[in-house]
Motif scaffolding. Structure first.
Motif, PDB file in Angstrom:
ATOM      1  N   GLU A  85      11.351  13.738   7.605  1.00  0.00           N
ATOM      2  CA  GLU A  85      11.850  14.221   8.895  1.00  0.00           C
ATOM      3  C   GLU A  85      10.784  15.044   9.619  1.00  0.00           C
ATOM      4  O   GLU A  85      10.651  14.966  10.845  1.00  0.00           O
ATOM      5  N   SER A  86      10.009  15.801   8.863  1.00  0.00           N
ATOM      6  CA  SER A  86       8.947  16.607   9.466  1.00  0.00           C
ATOM      7  C   SER A  86       7.894  15.730  10.147  1.00  0.00           C
ATOM      8  O   SER A  86       7.311  16.114  11.162  1.00  0.00           O
ATOM      9  N   ASP A  87       7.653  14.545   9.581  1.00  0.00           N
ATOM     10  CA  ASP A  87       6.698  13.616  10.202  1.00  0.00           C
ATOM     11  C   ASP A  87       7.199  13.172  11.574  1.00  0.00           C
ATOM     12  O   ASP A  87       6.427  13.075  12.535  1.00  0.00           O
ATOM     13  N   LEU A  88       8.504  12.884  11.650  1.00  0.00           N
ATOM     14  CA  LEU A  88       9.086  12.439  12.922  1.00  0.00           C
ATOM     15  C   LEU A  88       9.049  13.554  13.952  1.00  0.00           C
ATOM     16  O   LEU A  88       8.734  13.320  15.131  1.00  0.00           O
ATOM     17  N   ILE A  89       9.362  14.778  13.517  1.00  0.00           N
ATOM     18  CA  ILE A  89       9.325  15.922  14.434  1.00  0.00           C
ATOM     19  C   ILE A  89       7.916  16.122  14.977  1.00  0.00           C
ATOM     20  O   ILE A  89       7.704  16.306  16.185  1.00  0.00           O
ATOM     21  N   ASN A  90       6.927  16.077  14.094  1.00  0.00           N
ATOM     22  CA  ASN A  90       5.535  16.299  14.507  1.00  0.00           C
ATOM     23  C   ASN A  90       5.055  15.212  15.459  1.00  0.00           C
ATOM     24  O   ASN A  90       4.348  15.492  16.439  1.00  0.00           O
ATOM     25  N   LEU A  91       5.438  13.969  15.178  1.00  0.00           N
ATOM     26  CA  LEU A  91       5.021  12.869  16.048  1.00  0.00           C
ATOM     27  C   LEU A  91       5.716  12.972  17.402  1.00  0.00           C
ATOM     28  O   LEU A  91       5.096  12.712  18.451  1.00  0.00           O
ATOM     29  N   ALA A  92       6.991  13.347  17.398  1.00  0.00           N
ATOM     30  CA  ALA A  92       7.719  13.514  18.661  1.00  0.00           C
ATOM     31  C   ALA A  92       7.103  14.652  19.480  1.00  0.00           C
ATOM     32  O   ALA A  92       6.957  14.550  20.703  1.00  0.00           O
ATOM     33  N   ILE A 147       0.841  -1.202   0.000  1.00  0.00           N
ATOM     34  CA  ILE A 147       0.000   0.000   0.000  1.00  0.00           C
ATOM     35  C   ILE A 147       0.876   1.252   0.000  1.00  0.00           C
ATOM     36  O   ILE A 147       0.602   2.223  -0.717  1.00  0.00           O
ATOM     37  N   ALA A 148       1.945   1.212   0.803  1.00  0.00           N
ATOM     38  CA  ALA A 148       2.868   2.348   0.860  1.00  0.00           C
ATOM     39  C   ALA A 148       3.489   2.613  -0.508  1.00  0.00           C
ATOM     40  O   ALA A 148       3.627   3.768  -0.934  1.00  0.00           O
ATOM     41  N   LYS A 149       3.839   1.538  -1.198  1.00  0.00           N
ATOM     42  CA  LYS A 149       4.415   1.690  -2.540  1.00  0.00           C
ATOM     43  C   LYS A 149       3.363   2.181  -3.531  1.00  0.00           C
ATOM     44  O   LYS A 149       3.629   3.048  -4.374  1.00  0.00           O
ATOM     45  N   GLN A 150       2.154   1.644  -3.420  1.00  0.00           N
ATOM     46  CA  GLN A 150       1.065   2.007  -4.336  1.00  0.00           C
ATOM     47  C   GLN A 150       0.746   3.497  -4.265  1.00  0.00           C
ATOM     48  O   GLN A 150       0.520   4.143  -5.289  1.00  0.00           O
ATOM     49  N   TYR A 151       0.750   4.055  -3.052  1.00  0.00           N
ATOM     50  CA  TYR A 151       0.369   5.458  -2.879  1.00  0.00           C
ATOM     51  C   TYR A 151       1.555   6.345  -2.481  1.00  0.00           C
ATOM     52  O   TYR A 151       1.367   7.442  -1.969  1.00  0.00           O
ATOM     53  N   GLU A 152       2.768   5.830  -2.730  1.00  0.00           N
ATOM     54  CA  GLU A 152       4.001   6.605  -2.525  1.00  0.00           C
ATOM     55  C   GLU A 152       4.071   7.212  -1.123  1.00  0.00           C
ATOM     56  O   GLU A 152       4.351   8.395  -0.947  1.00  0.00           O
ATOM     57  N   VAL A 153       3.803   6.374  -0.150  1.00  0.00           N
ATOM     58  CA  VAL A 153       3.858   6.807   1.250  1.00  0.00           C
ATOM     59  C   VAL A 153       5.310   6.797   1.713  1.00  0.00           C
ATOM     60  O   VAL A 153       5.991   5.775   1.609  1.00  0.00           O
ATOM     61  N   LYS A 154       5.763   7.925   2.231  1.00  0.00           N
ATOM     62  CA  LYS A 154       7.123   8.026   2.735  1.00  0.00           C
ATOM     63  C   LYS A 154       7.117   8.797   4.053  1.00  0.00           C
ATOM     64  O   LYS A 154       6.303   9.685   4.253  1.00  0.00           O
ATOM     65  N   VAL A 155       8.044   8.430   4.919  1.00  0.00           N
ATOM     66  CA  VAL A 155       8.181   9.133   6.190  1.00  0.00           C
ATOM     67  C   VAL A 155       9.265  10.189   6.050  1.00  0.00           C
ATOM     68  O   VAL A 155      10.422   9.875   5.776  1.00  0.00           O
ATOM     69  N   GLU A 214       3.062   3.574   9.783  1.00  0.00           N
ATOM     70  CA  GLU A 214       1.789   2.879   9.983  1.00  0.00           C
ATOM     71  C   GLU A 214       0.614   3.863   9.905  1.00  0.00           C
ATOM     72  O   GLU A 214      -0.391   3.591   9.253  1.00  0.00           O
ATOM     73  N   PHE A 215       0.776   5.020  10.562  1.00  0.00           N
ATOM     74  CA  PHE A 215      -0.257   6.044  10.547  1.00  0.00           C
ATOM     75  C   PHE A 215      -0.525   6.532   9.117  1.00  0.00           C
ATOM     76  O   PHE A 215      -1.678   6.690   8.698  1.00  0.00           O
ATOM     77  N   LYS A 216       0.534   6.747   8.361  1.00  0.00           N
ATOM     78  CA  LYS A 216       0.384   7.272   6.998  1.00  0.00           C
ATOM     79  C   LYS A 216      -0.213   6.221   6.056  1.00  0.00           C
ATOM     80  O   LYS A 216      -0.946   6.557   5.127  1.00  0.00           O
ATOM     81  N   VAL A 217       0.095   4.952   6.309  1.00  0.00           N
ATOM     82  CA  VAL A 217      -0.497   3.882   5.491  1.00  0.00           C
ATOM     83  C   VAL A 217      -2.005   3.839   5.718  1.00  0.00           C
ATOM     84  O   VAL A 217      -2.792   3.751   4.763  1.00  0.00           O
ATOM     85  N   TYR A 218      -2.426   3.916   6.999  1.00  0.00           N
ATOM     86  CA  TYR A 218      -3.868   3.905   7.283  1.00  0.00           C
ATOM     87  C   TYR A 218      -4.547   5.152   6.729  1.00  0.00           C
ATOM     88  O   TYR A 218      -5.701   5.101   6.286  1.00  0.00           O
ATOM     89  N   ALA A 258      -3.594   6.634   4.007  1.00  0.00           N
ATOM     90  CA  ALA A 258      -3.677   6.367   2.568  1.00  0.00           C
ATOM     91  C   ALA A 258      -4.892   5.494   2.262  1.00  0.00           C
ATOM     92  O   ALA A 258      -5.601   5.709   1.265  1.00  0.00           O
ATOM     93  N   ILE A 259      -5.131   4.504   3.124  1.00  0.00           N
ATOM     94  CA  ILE A 259      -6.322   3.660   2.958  1.00  0.00           C
ATOM     95  C   ILE A 259      -7.572   4.516   3.099  1.00  0.00           C
ATOM     96  O   ILE A 259      -8.492   4.452   2.270  1.00  0.00           O
ATOM     97  N   LYS A 260      -7.602   5.344   4.151  1.00  0.00           N
ATOM     98  CA  LYS A 260      -8.773   6.186   4.430  1.00  0.00           C
ATOM     99  C   LYS A 260      -9.081   7.117   3.255  1.00  0.00           C
ATOM    100  O   LYS A 260     -10.245   7.349   2.905  1.00  0.00           O
ATOM    101  N   ASP A 261      -8.037   7.649   2.632  1.00  0.00           N
ATOM    102  CA  ASP A 261      -8.222   8.594   1.530  1.00  0.00           C
ATOM    103  C   ASP A 261      -8.646   7.932   0.222  1.00  0.00           C
ATOM    104  O   ASP A 261      -9.159   8.612  -0.678  1.00  0.00           O
ATOM    105  N   ASN A 262      -8.435   6.624   0.104  1.00  0.00           N
ATOM    106  CA  ASN A 262      -8.622   5.995  -1.201  1.00  0.00           C
ATOM    107  C   ASN A 262      -9.678   4.896  -1.248  1.00  0.00           C
ATOM    108  O   ASN A 262      -9.914   4.320  -2.308  1.00  0.00           O
ATOM    109  N   VAL A 263     -10.306   4.600  -0.101  1.00  0.00           N
ATOM    110  CA  VAL A 263     -11.434   3.661  -0.108  1.00  0.00           C
ATOM    111  C   VAL A 263     -12.718   4.468   0.068  1.00  0.00           C
ATOM    112  O   VAL A 263     -12.693   5.676   0.259  1.00  0.00           O
TER     113      VAL A 263
END
Length: 458
Positions: free
Chosen positions: A370-377, A360-368, A421-425, A427-432
């Motif tokens: 540095e800004s994602d890590l900062i925001n989650l931290a 799914i990550a590959k299908q929808y080009e999901v990538k983590v 994991e959050f971004k994969v879900y 991606a699912i939410k946005d595309n189903v």
């Protein structure tokens, strides 16, 4: 050196590596010279040992090490360059002919497990439920009460009420209800009846006023816990078992919490400067706060349903089980031929989901990023402060602590996995297709009942 890959079936392949003498000879000679420098032979100065003697004494061992390292590196380089989606580690195939170091050419075969091709079915044809919890006035009232209690002031009270502190003289009684001769007397006893484990003992204090006396059993209030009882009676833990009888408490002082007033100071403490100005805005802000927290609950429920629905759509996946089981036994000495089937069966479900999530990550080009890590931290830090009632933390403070968290490699890896994991879900939410439903908090909790019952039955 020659490397070839053959796809044996959907999930298994074979890598064949052929080495000629020229592929390893120079490295063997170089290592032998290093041995001469650091391990001199009797009668020779360091670095002056004849190569013939070195080859005779160390040649086979060095040749074996060089070839082994060379083959390992070329296999992993090949996998990386060809972008083979290998699961586990390459497994050496036992050759019929013996590995003879006297040979000049060598052929090595490795069986590799390959991830299957996956159609994720994550598109608008897939329907997944999404539950939004309705925020009621009662929920806002409860939140208001908790915040006003938390930020309230301790003031003298006229009578014991919930959450009150009671101060007074504790006196141990004998079997006749009289002060026990030589018994314990605590002049400055402090009790918090709302924390009593026995509600009947708590009820004895309800509504009592300064000057009144209450007969109660300290041991019953804490299930005779030695640590709690010794603290309450100011005695050593070793003595606690000797004092399980009744005590009297002559109430000298009652401390209650006066709820915080709905004023600018309180609003600013909770929401920051110029965010809330009156009671109407305050209740709306509370409602939004609750909705925000419940949104996380809704997303968590969505992740459970999405995972189940996606896996159902994907169906049974073929895996290179033989290779993976061999990998498990190599990695963990506690996994043997006798228990590897059971171990693999227990981890198979998570492995399948990891492969589907990766697809799914590959299908929808999901990538983590540095800004994602900062925001989650930052969110992690903010949540920690919130536990201590600090909801309005300055941005620079969040930034500082977030960077400290990410400076630890283990924390960084853990947060990266959470973010992915959050971004994969998402991606699912946005595309189903979401089947959205408004539910009450009780209806929402009922969604988890089957899983709880199943866990209890195990």
């Amino acid at each position: 050196m020659n490397v070839n890959y053959t796809q044996l079936d959907n999930v298994n392949g074979e890598i064949v590596v052929t080495l000629e003498e020229k592929d390893y000879s120079e490295k063997v000679e170089k290592q032998l010279k290093e041995i001469s420098k650091h391990r001199p032979e009797p009668g020779f100065r360091p670095g002056k040992t004849p190569m013939g003697l070195l080859r005779k004494k160390y040649g086979d061992a060095v040749k074996y090490d060089v070839i082994n390292k060379e083959v390992g590196e070329v296999v992993y380089d090949y996998i990386r360059e060809k972008d083979l989606r290998v699961l586990g580690n390459p497994v050496p195939v036992k050759m019929e002919e013996e590995f003879n170091l006297a040979n000049k050419e060598f052929t090595f075969k490795f069986k590799v497990g390959v991830a299957p091709e996956i159609d994720t079915h994550v598109n608008k044809d897939l329907h997944v439920p999404y539950y939004t919890i309705t925020v009621t006035d009662e929920m806002v009232d409860n939140e208001d009460k908790q915040f006003r209690q938390r930020f309230g002031k301790q003031v003298p009270g006229e009578a014991v009420e919930p959450n009150a502190l009671v101060k007074g003289v504790l006196t141990e009684l004998d079997e006749n209800g009289q002060p026990k001769e030589g018994g314990i007397v605590v002049e400055n006893g402090i009790l918090a009846p709302s924390y009593f484990k026995d509600k009947a003992q708590e009820a004895l204090f309800e509504g009592k006023k300064v000057g009144e006396t209450v007969i109660f059993n300290p041991a019953a209030t804490c299930e005779a816990n030695e640590t709690e009882l010794s603290s309450m009676l100011n005695i050593d833990k070793e003595q606690a078992a000797e004092h399980h009888g009744d005590f009297s408490m002559q109430i000298k002082e009652i401390i209650v919490v006066q709820p915080a007033e709905l004023n600018e100071e309180f609003f600013q403490t909770l929401f920051g400067k110029d965010k809330v100005h009156n009671e109407e805005e305050y209740r709306e802000a509370l409602k939004n706060m609750i909705a925000g927290a419940l949104k996380n609950d809704s997303f968590y429920r969505f992740s459970i349903d999405a995972k189940a629905d996606v896996l159902k759509a994907v169906g049974e996946l073929e895996l290179p089980e033989a290779v993976l089981k061999d990998y498990l036994m190599q990695r963990d000495e506690n996994i043997t031929a006798e228990n590897v089937d059971e171990t693999f069966a227990a981890m198979r479900g998570q492995l399948v989901w990891d492969l589907v999530a990766e697809a799914i990550a590959k299908q929808y080009e999901v990538k983590v990023e540095e800004s994602d890590l900062i925001n989650l931290a930052k969110a992690t830090v903010q949540q920690q402060f919130a536990q201590y009632g600090m909801g309005n933390v300055p941005a620079e403070t969040l930034e500082k602590y977030a960077k400290e968290i990410l400076s630890d490699s283990n924390n960084r890896q853990r947060l990266a996995q959470q973010s992915l994991e959050f971004k994969v879900y998402n991606a699912i939410k946005d595309n189903v297709t979401l089947d959205e439903k408004d539910v009450t908090i009780d209806e929402f909790r009922a969604l988890f009942a089957p899983a709880a019952e199943e866990a209890a039955a195990e």
